[in-house]
Design a protein around this motif. Sequence first.
Motif, PDB file in Angstrom:
ATOM      1  N   VAL A  17      84.854 -53.578  -0.646  1.00 57.59           N
ATOM      2  CA  VAL A  17      83.612 -53.155  -1.287  1.00 57.59           C
ATOM      3  C   VAL A  17      83.176 -51.790  -0.774  1.00 57.59           C
ATOM      4  N   LEU A  18      83.199 -51.615   0.539  1.00 57.67           N
ATOM      5  CA  LEU A  18      82.760 -50.343   1.119  1.00 57.67           C
ATOM      6  C   LEU A  18      83.656 -49.198   0.672  1.00 57.67           C
ATOM      7  N   ASP A  19      84.948 -49.456   0.510  1.00 54.37           N
ATOM      8  CA  ASP A  19      85.847 -48.438  -0.037  1.00 54.37           C
ATOM      9  C   ASP A  19      85.400 -48.029  -1.437  1.00 54.37           C
ATOM     10  N   GLN A  20      85.075 -49.023  -2.254  1.00 53.76           N
ATOM     11  CA  GLN A  20      84.668 -48.723  -3.626  1.00 53.76           C
ATOM     12  C   GLN A  20      83.338 -47.975  -3.648  1.00 53.76           C
ATOM     13  N   VAL A  21      82.420 -48.343  -2.767  1.00 57.53           N
ATOM     14  CA  VAL A  21      81.139 -47.643  -2.680  1.00 57.53           C
ATOM     15  C   VAL A  21      81.365 -46.184  -2.304  1.00 57.53           C
ATOM     16  N   ASN A  22      82.178 -45.948  -1.288  1.00 59.46           N
ATOM     17  CA  ASN A  22      82.446 -44.576  -0.853  1.00 59.46           C
ATOM     18  C   ASN A  22      83.167 -43.766  -1.929  1.00 59.46           C
ATOM     19  N   ASN A  23      84.137 -44.396  -2.603  1.00 59.96           N
ATOM     20  CA  ASN A  23      84.877 -43.692  -3.648  1.00 59.96           C
ATOM     21  C   ASN A  23      83.982 -43.317  -4.833  1.00 59.96           C
ATOM     22  N   TYR A  24      82.951 -44.111  -5.052  1.00 57.15           N
ATOM     23  CA  TYR A  24      82.057 -43.841  -6.182  1.00 57.15           C
ATOM     24  C   TYR A  24      80.981 -42.804  -5.846  1.00 57.15           C
ATOM     25  N   GLY A  25      80.811 -42.547  -4.552  1.00 54.12           N
ATOM     26  CA  GLY A  25      79.829 -41.522  -4.178  1.00 54.12           C
ATOM     27  C   GLY A  25      78.654 -42.025  -3.384  1.00 54.12           C
ATOM     28  N   GLY A  26      78.715 -43.274  -2.916  1.00 49.67           N
ATOM     29  CA  GLY A  26      77.637 -43.791  -2.080  1.00 49.67           C
ATOM     30  C   GLY A  26      76.824 -44.882  -2.754  1.00 49.67           C
ATOM     31  N   TRP A  27      76.037 -45.554  -1.945  1.00 51.74           N
ATOM     32  CA  TRP A  27      75.284 -46.715  -2.413  1.00 51.74           C
ATOM     33  C   TRP A  27      74.222 -46.343  -3.453  1.00 51.74           C
TER      34      TRP A  27
END
Length: 483
Positions: free
Chosen positions: A385-395
């Motif tokens: 999940v955190l990988d996907q959050v970071n790849n998308y540009g943040g929370w």
Amino acid sequence: SRPPVDLVPGVSLSPVISAVWLPLDAKVMLSENWQPAPTEPEEVQEGQGPAAPPPTFNPGAPEYDVMAKRLSKSVPLRRYNQLIVSIKTLETHLEAEEKKKEKDRDEKLEEKTAQLELDKAALIEVEAQLTELKASFYEDPNCLVHWMGVLFSLADAGLTTFDVSGRSFPHTNLRELFNNENGSSYYQGPEQVLGAFKRRYEKERGPGKIQLLTRLVPNMFQDGFSGQAYVDGMVDKVRQAVYGAESTDPLDLVQLFWWDVKEGNVEATLRALQRLSEDKIEVTEEGEAVITEPRKLRSIGLVDFPPRAIVQAIQAGVPIVSLSIPFSIADRRYLEALSTARTYNVKVFARDGLMAGLINEKYVGAACPSTTGAIDTDLDEVATVLDQVNNYGGWEKVQSLLKVVKRVADKHSVRMQTVALRWQIDQGTFPVVTTRWGEQNWTQFGYYYHSGPHPGLDWQLFQVDSFLDVEDVAALNALGQLV
């Protein structure tokens, strides 16, 4: 509902594919037994009568209710009911005909009498099959355990296609990933569990009901990761895990994952798979074609291959039928690969459609998941999940995405998960959704308190015409990240 789609002749695909991550070690899951272990008899004291035998049957146990429901859906019982109705109907008709004068009797009386005898003979055979099936529940320790029930419920809902899956780089044990010497399958555990499920389900519901999408992941960091001998050995191991040692059935699909298509001889491995997808035929002296060695797999797919590598595989003559890629409302990095697959009529399995579980109303306005604290069973795993959050540009950007998806979901009175998955379906892909193993096993589709005979998902997900309108599509398309 959507009409069925064939991957290849004889292998159909359900609209949504279930990716099976095991909640426990496969050995632990396969050692479970739905029947309670017999207790030791109490020691008899001097002067007392014999101790009562331990109970061996509890008619109130929930497993027996499940057993009855499963039997009611089985092929032998359904055939039994059909024969009973047919026999009663024919007997009634023949009795009525016997009372008529010969000239007024049914012209097909002899034919129907013969059919009655055939049905009675078939009934005896079906009764034996039904008796055997009932006995098999007590012979199969896994048949009524919880994880088996989860997989049965998905298949009964029409989600009959399962993808062997699990943690991969960089969220797995590197020793497991790179330390094996190409002597065992990386996905051996899911293969064994899904194999046990497939054999059980088809024993009750009939052959060919479950489709398993298996994977080949050669370890490029060890010797012997390519060539016909390696591929033959690995495919044999996977077939044994799925079908058992005695079966000669071919695998539905083998998907090749290659760490770097610029390194190693990926074409040699694909050609080795191609040889195993074809029957070996010899022509006898009489000119008759005879299969000397049946094929070991029905079809070949690719995992995360870039566009050029897809084209090279197809131009080399390898019959590629599927491509598995991450592709969702949030992630369009493989858009060019998707376009290439469409050009060559290759089916696309789209992963990460629910962002590892983040596409969920509970995370709208909530804090970002953390690696500390209690395990959140609504997520595949926090690291992913955190990988996907970071790849998308943040929370903060993820929150903006979730609000757009929720607005569309509220507009159509469906779950947020349905919106995200329907968008994938409308791109011509087959969404891949990670299986949940909790008591309520429909949470991956947004149903937390579902019960009853119907599946816990929105019917709009599977209708032929999409419920997403032009405005919805424009809003969802604007969410995607291309890099």
